[in-house]
Enzyme design. Structure first.
Site, mmCIF file in Angstrom:
data_model
loop_
_atom_site.group_PDB
_atom_site.id
_atom_site.type_symbol
_atom_site.label_atom_id
_atom_site.label_comp_id
_atom_site.label_asym_id
_atom_site.label_seq_id
_atom_site.Cartn_x
_atom_site.Cartn_y
_atom_site.Cartn_z
ATOM 1 N N ASP A 96 -5.578 -20.794 -49.243
ATOM 2 C CA ASP A 96 -6.875 -20.954 -48.775
ATOM 3 C C ASP A 96 -7.297 -19.993 -47.656
ATOM 4 O OD1 ASP A 96 -5.448 -21.721 -46.918
ATOM 5 O OD2 ASP A 96 -5.993 -24.124 -46.983
ATOM 6 N N ARG A 214 -10.022 -23.564 -36.912
ATOM 7 C CA ARG A 214 -11.415 -23.023 -36.634
ATOM 8 C C ARG A 214 -12.367 -24.343 -36.192
ATOM 9 N NH1 ARG A 214 -9.260 -18.585 -38.625
ATOM 10 N NH2 ARG A 214 -10.307 -16.536 -37.757
HETATM 11 C C1 UD1 Z 1 -5.206 -18.136 -40.822
HETATM 12 C C2 UD1 Z 1 -5.929 -18.633 -41.723
HETATM 13 C C3 UD1 Z 1 -5.819 -20.260 -41.689
HETATM 14 C C4 UD1 Z 1 -4.413 -20.716 -41.861
HETATM 15 C C5 UD1 Z 1 -3.772 -19.830 -40.348
HETATM 16 C C6 UD1 Z 1 -2.256 -20.035 -40.298
HETATM 17 C C7 UD1 Z 1 -8.184 -17.823 -42.490
HETATM 18 C C8 UD1 Z 1 -9.600 -17.566 -42.570
HETATM 19 N N1 UD1 Z 1 -7.205 -18.575 -41.539
HETATM 20 O O1 UD1 Z 1 -5.958 -18.673 -39.521
HETATM 21 O O2 UD1 Z 1 -6.358 -20.928 -42.847
HETATM 22 O O3 UD1 Z 1 -4.125 -22.193 -41.367
HETATM 23 O O4 UD1 Z 1 -3.905 -18.556 -40.470
HETATM 24 O O5 UD1 Z 1 -1.577 -19.946 -39.295
HETATM 25 O O6 UD1 Z 1 -7.549 -17.149 -43.321
HETATM 26 N N2 UD1 Z 1 -2.575 -13.344 -34.234
HETATM 27 C C9 UD1 Z 1 -1.704 -12.648 -33.916
HETATM 28 N N3 UD1 Z 1 -0.441 -12.493 -34.371
HETATM 29 C C10 UD1 Z 1 -0.008 -13.083 -35.548
HETATM 30 C C11 UD1 Z 1 -1.350 -13.955 -35.876
HETATM 31 C C12 UD1 Z 1 -2.368 -14.072 -35.654
HETATM 32 O O7 UD1 Z 1 -1.763 -11.812 -32.815
HETATM 33 O O8 UD1 Z 1 0.987 -12.963 -35.938
HETATM 34 C C13 UD1 Z 1 -3.956 -13.244 -33.760
HETATM 35 C C14 UD1 Z 1 -4.802 -12.180 -33.691
HETATM 36 O O9 UD1 Z 1 -5.369 -11.919 -32.723
HETATM 37 C C15 UD1 Z 1 -5.719 -12.488 -35.046
HETATM 38 C C16 UD1 Z 1 -5.843 -14.030 -34.908
HETATM 39 O O10 UD1 Z 1 -4.678 -14.562 -34.308
HETATM 40 O O11 UD1 Z 1 -6.917 -11.740 -35.043
HETATM 41 C C17 UD1 Z 1 -6.709 -14.704 -35.694
HETATM 42 O O12 UD1 Z 1 -5.912 -14.773 -37.053
HETATM 43 P P1 UD1 Z 1 -6.423 -14.967 -38.415
HETATM 44 O O13 UD1 Z 1 -5.579 -14.926 -39.661
HETATM 45 O O14 UD1 Z 1 -7.693 -14.270 -38.637
HETATM 46 O O15 UD1 Z 1 -6.906 -16.580 -38.167
HETATM 47 P P2 UD1 Z 1 -5.926 -17.783 -38.027
HETATM 48 O O16 UD1 Z 1 -6.432 -18.520 -36.984
HETATM 49 O O17 UD1 Z 1 -4.332 -17.162 -37.604
#
Ligand code: UD1
Ligand code: UDP
Length: 375
Positions: A96, A214
């Site tokens: 998802d 989120r």
């Molecule tokens: C994402 C998924 C969510 C899943 C979650 C698992 C979407 C919309 N969201 O959410 O469904 O449950 O992953 O963990 O696809 N970041 C890092 N390093 C990492 C990972 C994330 O620094 O290894 C930080 C970065 O600033 C990044 C932010 O987290 O921009 C958000 O990451 P993102 O994948 O967009 O959203 P998640 O909240 O991780």
């Protein structure tokens, strides 16, 4: 020879696709390659290392504080290069995330067949989980083959959404394959585990916490953290919280919880250490999809800090209590688990409704058969 491209981008997708990658790569009737979008970076790399997966393509797309639209547009722009190079007959996506739904859309645009692993989970509420519910529905509409983990998820597709029954296969969730393999391969001598052992007080009941959704950002997160502060006042518990790297999670959690001596905030753990810690914990408070699926296999009760769930099975069996983010409900349910052994024991169930550890082998056999039929 037919070609399968497995694409994923985040930590949970990597964990759940790892058994599928190994099963497909071991099958010499077709060729399998792995592409990671790099939607996550550190948290994804931790998983790849533990499961010894070396991606064939790495789009390396993560940017700090990425927006959903920026990430989606970059995946759409970059994935064609991989399609052009490998020319897959089937693209396999998971669950998802933005990676799953956008890669499925890109494959559809190129008229490449799509397989969806962990298909059919639904709340039918567009705002919760956000944006995952709609990501799943989009991926489900685009997919040609659906691998549903449970009978409920099969029914969501076939009965509610009239997806062709011959394209839907119930296999169990590959998260259990990953967990069983992981538990059997934990190296307790690792320094990361030894150092956690020295930080934890095993005379207390360990409560393991994760939270990152989120739809809970803002007030709900504050309420959830306040509940943790209240629970941490008890001298018989120790809370440990590996904090997700999303700045929208990390900033409030460290601001609200870092000063309490009974709450240990740590960086995300690699999967090996995390499942060791799940095993050492008394119970778990989480909003994670994967964690609530894994915990019943380890006999750990789970309080889920969400209002509704697409994972009803363990709730129905009593292993998971959906407490939401209300301060009162989280504190009350935690105290009950800590003080009442009969409630605690009633949440430890015999078998896990999400799978038996053989899902990836089933997926491999189905893909082999379908690819042969199309030859
Ligand atoms: C994402 C998924 C969510 C899943 C979650 C698992 C979407 C919309 N969201 O959410 O469904 O449950 O992953 O963990 O696809 N970041 C890092 N390093 C990492 C990972 C994330 O620094 O290894 C930080 C970065 O600033 C990044 C932010 O987290 O921009 C958000 O990451 P993102 O994948 O967009 O959203 P998640 O909240 O991780
Ligand atoms: N997990 C991990 N390290 C951690 C926290 C979780 O390896 O510090 C694992 C956990 O065992 C589960 C998966 O990550 O398999 C869940 O990922 P997450 O909670 O990020 O996403 P969700 O499952 O909610 O999509």
């Amino acid at each position: 020879m037919k070609k399968v491209l497995v694409v994923f981008g985040t930590r949970p997708e990597a964990i759940k696709m790892a058994p599928v990658v190994h099963a497909l790569k071991a099958n010499n009737k077709f060729k399998t390659r792995v592409c990671i979008t790099g939607q996550h970076r550190e948290m994804l790399d931790q998983v790849l290392q533990f499961f010894q997966i070396v991606p064939d393509y790495d789009l390396n797309l993560m940017t700090p504080k990425q927006s959903l639209n920026l990430l989606a547009s970059r995946i759409l722009a970059e994935i064609d290069v991989v399609f052009d190079d490998f020319k897959p007959d089937l693209v396999l996506v998971h669950g998802d995330t933005t990676t799953s739904s956008v890669v499925a859309l890109a494959a559809f645009h190129r008229q490449i067949k799509i397989g969806h692993v962990e298909a059919g989970l639904r709340t039918y509420n567009k705002q919760s989980p956000f944006p995952e519910e709609i990501n799943r529905q989009i991926t489900g509409r685009l997919a040609d083959i659906h691998f549903t983990p449970t009978p409920t998820t099969y029914n969501n597709l076939v009965l509610n959404e009239h997806v062709k029954a011959s394209s839907v296969f119930t296999t169990g969730n590959t998260v259990i394959d990953a967990l069983l393999w992981g538990v059997a391969n934990i190296n307790e001598n690792r320094e990361a585990i030894q150092s956690l052992k020295s930080e934890l007080n095993f005379n207390k009941k360990i409560i393991l916490v994760t939270g990152h959704r989120r739809e809970s950002f803002g007030d709900k997160f504050v309420s959830f953290c306040s509940a943790l502060l209240k629970i941490a006042e008890r001298s018989d518990v120790q809370i440990i919280y590996p904090v997700h790297l999303n700045p929208n999670v990390k900033e409030p959690v460290y601001k609200l919880l870092s000063k309490h001596p009974n709450i240990l905030l740590i960086a995300p753990l690699d999967y090996e250490v995390f499942i060791w810690l799940m095993n050492m914990s008394y119970f778990i408070i989480t909003d994670s999809g994967g964690v609530q699926e894994e915990a019943p296999s380890l006999g750990k009760p789970v309080l889920v800090t969400r209002d509704i769930t697409e994972r009803e099975e363990a709730v129905t069996l009593g292993a998971v209590n959906l407490v939401g983010t209300s301060f009162d409900k989280i504190v009350k349910a935690s105290n009950l688990l800590l003080d009442d052994n009969s409630v605690y024991n009633s949440m430890r169930i015999e078998s896990n409704p999400y799978g038996d550890g053989k899902a990836a082998l089933k997926i491999n056999r189905i893909i082999e058969k379908l690819l042969q039929e199309n030859e």
